[in-house]
Write an enzyme that holds these catalytic residues in place. Structure first.
Site, PDB file in Angstrom:
ATOM      1  N   CYS A 128      50.728  -5.812   7.734  1.00  0.00           N
ATOM      2  CA  CYS A 128      49.476  -5.067   7.533  1.00  0.00           C
ATOM      3  C   CYS A 128      48.581  -5.698   6.460  1.00  0.00           C
ATOM      4  O   CYS A 128      47.409  -5.346   6.354  1.00  0.00           O
ATOM      5  CB  CYS A 128      49.766  -3.615   7.192  1.00  0.00           C
ATOM      6  SG  CYS A 128      50.759  -2.800   8.444  1.00  0.00           S
ATOM      7  N   HIS A 262      43.101  -0.919   4.159  1.00  0.00           N
ATOM      8  CA  HIS A 262      44.016  -0.840   5.301  1.00  0.00           C
ATOM      9  C   HIS A 262      44.157   0.631   5.680  1.00  0.00           C
ATOM     10  O   HIS A 262      44.299   1.497   4.813  1.00  0.00           O
ATOM     11  CB  HIS A 262      45.365  -1.440   4.907  1.00  0.00           C
ATOM     12  CG  HIS A 262      46.426  -1.226   5.930  1.00  0.00           C
ATOM     13  ND1 HIS A 262      46.223  -1.473   7.268  1.00  0.00           N
ATOM     14  CD2 HIS A 262      47.707  -0.762   5.825  1.00  0.00           C
ATOM     15  CE1 HIS A 262      47.328  -1.183   7.935  1.00  0.00           C
ATOM     16  NE2 HIS A 262      48.237  -0.746   7.087  1.00  0.00           N
ATOM     17  N   ASN A 292      47.227   3.351  12.571  1.00  0.00           N
ATOM     18  CA  ASN A 292      47.506   2.131  11.807  1.00  0.00           C
ATOM     19  C   ASN A 292      47.601   0.959  12.794  1.00  0.00           C
ATOM     20  O   ASN A 292      48.547   0.884  13.576  1.00  0.00           O
ATOM     21  CB  ASN A 292      48.819   2.332  11.047  1.00  0.00           C
ATOM     22  CG  ASN A 292      49.192   1.134  10.194  1.00  0.00           C
ATOM     23  OD1 ASN A 292      48.630   0.054  10.341  1.00  0.00           O
ATOM     24  ND2 ASN A 292      50.150   1.326   9.310  1.00  0.00           N
TER      25      ASN A 292
END
Ligand code: UT7
Length: 335
Positions: A128, A262, A292
Site C-alpha cells: 500500500c 492512502h 482499500n
C-alpha cells in the site's frame, strides 16, 4: 547549471465497472454463511462500496486505462514517455513486470505510441506504500537525468488475493488504478521532498504468504492481516513521515493545502489529519467509494480531487501511505 525539478503534468485513474455496495457484499457473504453488516463496515472503516474486476481483467488492463487518462490530461502520448514504473502487489504474471506488459499495451494504442518501446520499465513492490515508493524512485531518476518524462502507476486487483471466508479482511479491499505523468525541467516547484521507509520485523502482520515452487503454490496465497497491529503502527508512522518531508522541504504543517492519504480506514485518516492540524475539508477522501485499493489508492484519490476541481495548480499536497512490509512514506508535491 539550474536545478532540475520533477513536475506532475497530468493525472488519470480507472475503476472496474462492477461496483459492490456494502449491502451487495453482505448479501454475497451471507450466501457463504459469513456474517457481517453495513453498519460494522461503515463504523469501523468508513467503506461503503468497492469495485471488483470481472474474470479475465488484469492489473495491466486497469493500468492501461489510467495511463491513457493521465497522458491525455498531460497533453502527451505514450511516445513521450521514457520511464514506466508500476507499483503493484498483484502483477499479471510472476514475470515479466506489469510495467513491461503495460508498455506493450500502450505501444499498441496508436501508430506513434510505438515510440514508448525502449523506455525503461519496471515494477515496485511496496504494497500500500507502493505508489509513494514509485513516485520517490521516479523523482530521483528524473532529477539524476536518467529519464525526462515518467509514467508512474499504482494498479491492483486485490479482489484476487482475498479470502472470502475471512470477514476481518474481505470487506476492506477493492480493485482500481491511478497514474501520473511526470516531467523533469528547471521550473521551481513540483515534487518538493519524499521519504521511503520500511521495517522488516513486521513482515508477518500483513502478508500473502504463498509462493510458487515447481509448478505448485506453497503456503496460503490469500491476504492475512493483524488489523489492530497494522492500525497502531500506521497512525504512528504516518504522522512522523509527514513531519519528516515537511522538514526536508523547509515547510510547516500550515503550508499543506491538501492531505492525499492512502485510503485504508477513515479512522486512520482522521487521526493523521488531526495530528497534522488539518480539518477534514482539507483531506481527500475516497475510501467510502473505493475501499482499500492498496498501491492504487493514492493516485485514485489524487485524480478524483484534481478532476473535481478541488486540487488546483500551485497547491501543496501531502501524499502518504503505509502498507505490508512494513513500508511507509510520504511525498510533498506542489501541484
Ligand atoms: O492498507 C494497509 C494498511 N491496512 C490498514 O491500515 C488496516 C488497519 N486496520 C484496520 O483498519 C482495523 O483494524 C480493521 C478495520 C481491520 C478492524 O477494525 P477494529 O476496530 O480493529 O476491529 P477488531 O479487529 O478489533 O474487531 C472488533 C470486532 C471483533 O469481534 P469481538 O472479538 O469484539 O467479538 C471481530 O470479530 O469486530 C468483529 N469483526 C467483524 N464484525 C462484523 C471483524 N470483522 C468484522 C466484520 N463484520 N467484517
Amino acid at each position: 547549471m539550474s536545478a532540475i525539478h520533477t513536475h506532475l503534468l497530468g493525472t488519470g485513474s480507472h475503476l472496474p465497472s462492477r461496483r459492490l455496495s456494502n449491502a451487495d457484499l453482505v448479501a454475497q457473504l451471507a450466501r457463504e454463511g459469513l456474517e457481517t453488516s453495513d453498519d460494522w463496515i461503515v463504523e469501523r472503516t468508513g467503506i461503503r462500496a468497492r469495485h471488483f474486476v470481472e474474470p479475465g481483467v488484469t492489473t495491466s488492463d486497469l493500468a492501461l486505462q489510467s495511463s491513457l487518462n493521465a497522458l491525455q490530461a498531460a497533453g502527451l502520448g505514450p511516445q513521450d514517455i521514457d520511464l514506466i514504473i508500476v507499483a503493484t502487489s498483484t502483477p499479471d504474471m510472476v514475470f515479466p513486470s506489469t510495467a513491461c506488459i503495460l508498455q506493450r499495451k500502450l505501444s499498441e494504442s496508436s501508430e506513434q505510441a510505438k515510440g514508448i518501446l525502449g523506455a525503461a520499465a519496471f515494477d515496485v513492490q511496496a504494497v500500500c506504500a507502493g505508489f509513494i515508493y514509485a513516485l520517490g524512485v521516479a523523482d530521483a531518476m528524473l532529477r539524476a537525468g536518467s529519464a525526462r518524462r515518467a509514467l508512474v502507476v499504482g494498479a491492483e486487483v486485490f479482489s484476487r488475493l482475498l479470502d472470502f471466508s475471512d470477514r476481518t479482511t474481505c470487506v476492506l479491499f477493492g480493485d482500481g488504478a491511478g497514474a501520473v505523468v511526470l516531467e523533469a525541467n528547471d521550473q521551481p516547484g513540483g515534487i518538493l521532498a519524499t521519504e521511503m521507509r520500511a521495517d522488516g520485523r513486521y513482515v508477518d502482520i500483513l502478508c500473502v504468504p504463498g509462493h510458487v515452487q515447481n509448478g505448485t503454490i506453497l503456503g496460503d496465497p490469500v491476504l492475512k492481516m493483524e488489523g489492530q497491529a497494522v492500525f497502531k503502527l500506521a497512525v504512528g508512522v504516518l504522522e512522523e513521515t509527514a513531519l519528516n518531508v515537511l522538514a526536508k522541504a523547509g515547510l510547516q504543517k500550515t503550508d499543506i493545502d491538501w492531505l492525499v492519504p492512502h485510503q485504508a480506514n477513515i479512522r486512520i485518516i482522521q487521526s493523521t489529519a488531526r495530528k497534522l492540524g488539518l480539518p477534514m475539508d482539507k483531506v481527500v477522501l475516497t475510501v467510502q467509494d473505493h475501499g482499500n485499493t492498496s498501491a492504487a489508492s493514492i493516485p485514485l484519490a489524487l485524480d478524483s480531487a484534481v478532476r473535481s476541481g478541488h486540487i488546483r495548480r500551485g497547491q501543496r499536497l501531502m501524499l502518504e501511505g503505509v502498507g505490508g512490509g512494513f513500508t511507509w512514506g510520504a511525498a510533498l508535491v506542489q501541484y
